[in-house]
Write an enzyme that holds these catalytic residues in place. Structure first.
Site, PDB file in Angstrom:
ATOM      1  N   ASP A  91       0.648  -0.858  -0.521  1.00 17.26           N
ATOM      2  CA  ASP A  91      -0.241  -0.166  -0.197  1.00 17.26           C
ATOM      3  C   ASP A  91       0.073   1.674  -0.081  1.00 17.26           C
ATOM      4  O   ASP A  91       1.429   1.806   1.189  1.00 17.26           O
ATOM      5  CB  ASP A  91      -0.825  -0.143   1.525  1.00 17.26           C
ATOM      6  CG  ASP A  91      -2.007  -0.776   1.265  1.00 17.26           C
ATOM      7  OD1 ASP A  91      -1.964  -1.742   0.647  1.00 17.26           O
ATOM      8  OD2 ASP A  91      -2.846  -0.577   1.730  1.00 17.26           O
ATOM      9  N   LYS A 153      -6.720   3.424  -2.685  1.00 21.16           N
ATOM     10  CA  LYS A 153      -7.514   2.870  -1.591  1.00 21.16           C
ATOM     11  C   LYS A 153      -7.240   4.502  -0.892  1.00 21.16           C
ATOM     12  O   LYS A 153      -6.534   5.529  -1.364  1.00 21.16           O
ATOM     13  CB  LYS A 153      -6.212   2.810  -0.307  1.00 21.16           C
ATOM     14  CG  LYS A 153      -6.065   2.994   1.063  1.00 21.16           C
ATOM     15  CD  LYS A 153      -5.161   2.110   1.619  1.00 21.16           C
ATOM     16  CE  LYS A 153      -5.107   2.196   2.962  1.00 21.16           C
ATOM     17  NZ  LYS A 153      -3.971   1.213   3.410  1.00 21.16           N
ATOM     18  N   LYS A 182      -9.979   0.561  -2.242  1.00 23.81           N
ATOM     19  CA  LYS A 182     -10.121   0.073  -0.581  1.00 23.81           C
ATOM     20  C   LYS A 182     -10.824   1.215   0.187  1.00 23.81           C
ATOM     21  O   LYS A 182      -9.907   2.394  -0.350  1.00 23.81           O
ATOM     22  CB  LYS A 182      -8.732  -0.201  -0.216  1.00 23.81           C
ATOM     23  CG  LYS A 182      -7.974  -0.339   1.151  1.00 23.81           C
ATOM     24  CD  LYS A 182      -6.717  -1.346   1.062  1.00 23.81           C
ATOM     25  CE  LYS A 182      -6.580  -1.520   3.148  1.00 23.81           C
ATOM     26  NZ  LYS A 182      -5.319  -1.455   3.390  1.00 23.81           N
TER      27      LYS A 182
END
Length: 222
Positions: A91, A153, A182
């Site tokens: 991430d 995300k 996400k």
């Protein structure tokens, strides 16, 4: 939606600066027990955690976290180091200043470089929605799509706000068909989680759902 299904979309997260190995090991145990998609942990624990869980659980870690203003070279080094340690998912945080400056090609090139390093491993791109305008959020949906990452995300959970239903819906509507969303930050219970999934999220970054599941199980055991 069943709670077990919701948990299967969850990146069970512990990124506190005070996190100890005992705490990391405990969330790994919880991730295996409750069938979460992964555990998301600090880079310094990746190798030890992967040795501990083996193939029972995916290990996710963060790159350029939480501010995103590291150079691409540093983020690339972090990524390769994490992958060598056994990370299954990465991430990364974008350079938000570069986005504000309109340096879109630079952001796209950075994402592509990290995705090339990841290969078949999953790359999620954190855009920190709480700091962006709607136009910037849409622009990042397009950049992430064109750069070939796996996920976009919402948030680090370390800034001024986390995921919102409006942001998740906006992102789901503007990313390419192969890019998943996400939601992270502020997901407090299963009702929140189900709402985000219904709006188009595929993953949820949270530490609270497993805790909530334990509380439910404790009540039901009486």
């Amino acid at each position: 939606m069943k709670r077990e299904e919701i948990l299967s979309h969850c990146d069970h997260t512990l990124l506190a600066v005070t996190a100890t190995w005992e705490e990391i090991r405990a969330i790994c145990d919880d991730g295996i027990q409750y069938g979460t998609a992964s555990v998301c942990i600090p880079p310094s624990y990746v190798k030890k955690a992967k040795e501990y869980v083996g193939d029972k659980l995916a290990i996710c870690t963060v790159i350029g976290f939480p501010n995103g203003y590291n150079t691409t070279a540093v983020k690339l080094f972090e990524t390769k180091d994490a992958l060598e340690g056994g990370a299954d998912e990465i991430d990364m945080v974008i350079n938000i200043g570069a986005l504000k400056d309109g340096r879109y090609d630079e952001i796209g090139a950075e994402i592509r470089a990290l995705k090339e390093a990841c290969g078949e491993k999953i790359l999620k791109v954190i855009i920190e929605t709480c700091l962006l305008t709607e136009e910037e959020k849409i622009r990042m949906c397009h950049i992430v799509t064109e750069a070939g990452a796996d996920y976009i995300k919402t948030s680090t959970g370390f800034s001024t706000g986390g995921a919102t239903p409006a942001d998740v819906a906006l992102m789901a509507q503007n990313v390419g068909k192969d890019i998943r969303v996400k939601a992270a930050g502020g997901i407090s219970d299963f009702a929140d989680a189900e709402e985000f999934l219904s709006l188009g999220a595929d993953r949820l970054g949270t530490s609270r759902l497993v805790k909530a599941m334990k509380q439910i199980n404790d009540k039901e055991s009486y």
